[in-house]
Design a protein around this motif. Structure first.
Motif, PDB file in Angstrom:
ATOM      1  N   GLY A  67      41.966  34.645  85.695  1.00  0.00           N
ATOM      2  CA  GLY A  67      42.071  33.243  86.087  1.00  0.00           C
ATOM      3  C   GLY A  67      40.835  32.641  86.737  1.00  0.00           C
ATOM      4  O   GLY A  67      40.790  31.449  87.014  1.00  0.00           O
ATOM      5  N   LEU A  68      39.826  33.505  86.988  1.00  0.00           N
ATOM      6  CA  LEU A  68      38.615  33.041  87.659  1.00  0.00           C
ATOM      7  C   LEU A  68      37.542  32.718  86.625  1.00  0.00           C
ATOM      8  O   LEU A  68      37.214  33.561  85.787  1.00  0.00           O
ATOM      9  CB  LEU A  68      38.131  34.183  88.559  1.00  0.00           C
ATOM     10  CG  LEU A  68      37.307  33.896  89.788  1.00  0.00           C
ATOM     11  CD1 LEU A  68      38.068  33.029  90.782  1.00  0.00           C
ATOM     12  CD2 LEU A  68      36.926  35.234  90.446  1.00  0.00           C
ATOM     13  N   GLU A  69      36.988  31.497  86.672  1.00  0.00           N
ATOM     14  CA  GLU A  69      35.918  31.127  85.742  1.00  0.00           C
ATOM     15  C   GLU A  69      34.585  31.560  86.346  1.00  0.00           C
ATOM     16  O   GLU A  69      34.082  30.926  87.285  1.00  0.00           O
ATOM     17  CB  GLU A  69      35.950  29.616  85.491  1.00  0.00           C
ATOM     18  CG  GLU A  69      34.811  29.102  84.636  1.00  0.00           C
ATOM     19  CD  GLU A  69      34.694  29.804  83.287  1.00  0.00           C
ATOM     20  OE1 GLU A  69      33.767  30.622  83.133  1.00  0.00           O
ATOM     21  OE2 GLU A  69      35.532  29.532  82.396  1.00  0.00           O
ATOM     22  N   LEU A  70      34.005  32.643  85.823  1.00  0.00           N
ATOM     23  CA  LEU A  70      32.787  33.199  86.431  1.00  0.00           C
ATOM     24  C   LEU A  70      31.626  32.219  86.353  1.00  0.00           C
ATOM     25  O   LEU A  70      30.788  32.156  87.250  1.00  0.00           O
ATOM     26  CB  LEU A  70      32.387  34.521  85.766  1.00  0.00           C
ATOM     27  CG  LEU A  70      33.412  35.658  85.792  1.00  0.00           C
ATOM     28  CD1 LEU A  70      32.753  36.947  85.311  1.00  0.00           C
ATOM     29  CD2 LEU A  70      34.016  35.860  87.155  1.00  0.00           C
ATOM     30  N   ALA A  71      31.575  31.455  85.274  1.00  0.00           N
ATOM     31  CA  ALA A  71      30.464  30.520  85.090  1.00  0.00           C
ATOM     32  C   ALA A  71      30.435  29.454  86.180  1.00  0.00           C
ATOM     33  O   ALA A  71      29.410  28.814  86.413  1.00  0.00           O
ATOM     34  CB  ALA A  71      30.549  29.881  83.708  1.00  0.00           C
ATOM     35  N   ALA A  72      31.566  29.265  86.865  1.00  0.00           N
ATOM     36  CA  ALA A  72      31.636  28.212  87.887  1.00  0.00           C
ATOM     37  C   ALA A  72      31.407  28.741  89.298  1.00  0.00           C
ATOM     38  O   ALA A  72      31.420  27.969  90.260  1.00  0.00           O
ATOM     39  CB  ALA A  72      33.006  27.520  87.812  1.00  0.00           C
ATOM     40  N   LEU A  73      31.186  30.039  89.451  1.00  0.00           N
ATOM     41  CA  LEU A  73      31.053  30.612  90.790  1.00  0.00           C
ATOM     42  C   LEU A  73      29.619  30.514  91.298  1.00  0.00           C
ATOM     43  O   LEU A  73      28.671  30.621  90.516  1.00  0.00           O
ATOM     44  CB  LEU A  73      31.475  32.085  90.784  1.00  0.00           C
ATOM     45  CG  LEU A  73      32.908  32.404  90.344  1.00  0.00           C
ATOM     46  CD1 LEU A  73      33.184  33.898  90.489  1.00  0.00           C
ATOM     47  CD2 LEU A  73      33.923  31.594  91.142  1.00  0.00           C
ATOM     48  N   ASN A  74      29.463  30.358  92.613  1.00  0.00           N
ATOM     49  CA  ASN A  74      28.122  30.448  93.192  1.00  0.00           C
ATOM     50  C   ASN A  74      27.806  31.923  93.500  1.00  0.00           C
ATOM     51  O   ASN A  74      28.653  32.804  93.292  1.00  0.00           O
ATOM     52  CB  ASN A  74      28.002  29.547  94.427  1.00  0.00           C
ATOM     53  CG  ASN A  74      28.914  29.986  95.563  1.00  0.00           C
ATOM     54  OD1 ASN A  74      29.210  31.172  95.712  1.00  0.00           O
ATOM     55  ND2 ASN A  74      29.369  29.028  96.360  1.00  0.00           N
ATOM     56  N   ASP A  75      26.606  32.195  93.987  1.00  0.00           N
ATOM     57  CA  ASP A  75      26.170  33.581  94.199  1.00  0.00           C
ATOM     58  C   ASP A  75      27.105  34.366  95.124  1.00  0.00           C
ATOM     59  O   ASP A  75      27.429  35.520  94.844  1.00  0.00           O
ATOM     60  CB  ASP A  75      24.753  33.606  94.794  1.00  0.00           C
ATOM     61  CG  ASP A  75      23.697  33.400  93.720  1.00  0.00           C
ATOM     62  OD1 ASP A  75      24.066  33.346  92.529  1.00  0.00           O
ATOM     63  OD2 ASP A  75      22.510  33.290  94.086  1.00  0.00           O
ATOM     64  N   ASP A  76      27.515  33.734  96.227  1.00  0.00           N
ATOM     65  CA  ASP A  76      28.386  34.429  97.172  1.00  0.00           C
ATOM     66  C   ASP A  76      29.741  34.747  96.553  1.00  0.00           C
ATOM     67  O   ASP A  76      30.296  35.834  96.739  1.00  0.00           O
ATOM     68  CB  ASP A  76      28.608  33.567  98.432  1.00  0.00           C
ATOM     69  CG  ASP A  76      27.366  33.526  99.312  1.00  0.00           C
ATOM     70  OD1 ASP A  76      26.454  34.344  99.075  1.00  0.00           O
ATOM     71  OD2 ASP A  76      27.317  32.679 100.229  1.00  0.00           O
ATOM     72  N   GLN A  77      30.268  33.774  95.808  1.00  0.00           N
ATOM     73  CA  GLN A  77      31.568  33.984  95.159  1.00  0.00           C
ATOM     74  C   GLN A  77      31.475  35.085  94.105  1.00  0.00           C
ATOM     75  O   GLN A  77      32.385  35.892  93.936  1.00  0.00           O
ATOM     76  CB  GLN A  77      32.044  32.681  94.516  1.00  0.00           C
ATOM     77  CG  GLN A  77      32.387  31.601  95.539  1.00  0.00           C
ATOM     78  CD  GLN A  77      32.602  30.249  94.876  1.00  0.00           C
ATOM     79  OE1 GLN A  77      31.888  29.873  93.944  1.00  0.00           O
ATOM     80  NE2 GLN A  77      33.583  29.499  95.349  1.00  0.00           N
TER      81      GLN A  77
END
Ligand code: ADP
Ligand code: ADP
Length: 228
Positions: A67-77
């Motif tokens: 369910g997590l969109e990796l392309a939308a995460l920042n470095d910390d996430q």
């Protein structure tokens, strides 16, 4: 879908020449399943796995894991995702040479949100009697089992294995693979594995055949024991 990759593209630029390594890859894998990525050396398998593991970034496309969109995460996430959700296993175990078996596993346990109990993990990989040994005192198969213990101690949702049996002989490979199958069954861990050994595809729910940055065939084995 636990893993849903859509139209993933990735290029590397060296000097002035740009090479497209992944040319619009799409794949899906359900929770608790085992997927195998098969293909020749240089076809983009590790690049694909690294992007799914959050250690490399795609140029474009969608990479959804649980369910997590990796392309939308920042470095910390992305770091949190790697640390909390993904276990990595490599061909060459990558153990810390001056730490014992137990200490190698503790390094990861200590930074995990909800680590599994050390004795449970040592027992699962059959290394209770070797916990005070150093990596150099172990066989290749045993070292890989330490690496597997280190990967599963954080109880990851996803286990990514890049040629996990590539450095092992036939018999040892079989025991490492059956250990991975047992982890998949007992912990419900979704497993994605790279190999160029076609026989390993037989143990998977899904086989993705990669050639030159594209998935040219997806084979689903509906009734394998690993399902559910
Ligand atoms: P495989 O795992 O199938 O052997 P890889 O994903 O490792 O393939 O590599 C695919 C291609 O991408 C290879 O030609 C490799 O040289 C190139 N490549 C991988 N990583 C990099 C990088 N960081 N910079 C430039 N080229 C790379
Ligand atoms: P950070 O930036 O927080 O240090 P890393 O990328 O170093 O994050 O590692 C995050 C997680 O990814 C670790 O908990 C570890 O389990 C896994 N990992 C990354 N690289 C390796 C590696 N070379 N060997 C084993 N595990 C690794």
């Amino acid at each position: 879908m636990f893993i849903a990759v859509k139209n993933l593209k990735k290029s590397y630029t060296t000097g002035k020449s740009k090479t497209e390594i992944l040319k619009g890859v799409s794949l899906g894998l359900e929770k608790g399943q085992t997927g195998v990525i098969l293909g020749p050396s240089g076809s983009g398998k590790s690049t694909l796995m690294n992007i799914i593991g959050g250690v490399d970034l795609a140029d474009s496309g969608s990479i959804r894991v649980d369910g997590l969109e990796l392309a939308a995460l920042n470095d910390d996430q992305l770091t949190d995702y790697r640390r909390d959700s993904v276990g990595f296993i490599f061909q060459f175990y990558n153990l810390v040479p001056n730490l014992t078996v137990m200490e190698n596993i503790e390094v990861v346990a200590n930074i995990s949100k909800a680590p599994l109990d050390m004795d449970t993990v040592l027992k699962a990989v059959g290394l209770e009697t070797k916990k005070r040994n150093f990596p150099r005192e172990l066989s290749g198969g045993e070292q890989q089992r330490v690496a597997i213990a280190r990967a599963i101690v954080k109880n990851p949702k996803l286990l990514l294995c890049d040629e996990p049996t590539g450095a092992l002989d036939y018999e040892t490979s079989r025991s490492v693979l059956s250990l991975l199958q047992r982890i998949n069954r007992d912990l419900g861990t979704t497993i994605l594995m790279i190999t160029h050994n076609t026989a390993i595809g037989d143990m998977a729910n899904v086989v993705y055949k990669v050639r030159s940055g594209e998935i040219v065939e997806t084979i689903r084995h509906e009734e394998t024991t690993a399902a559910e």
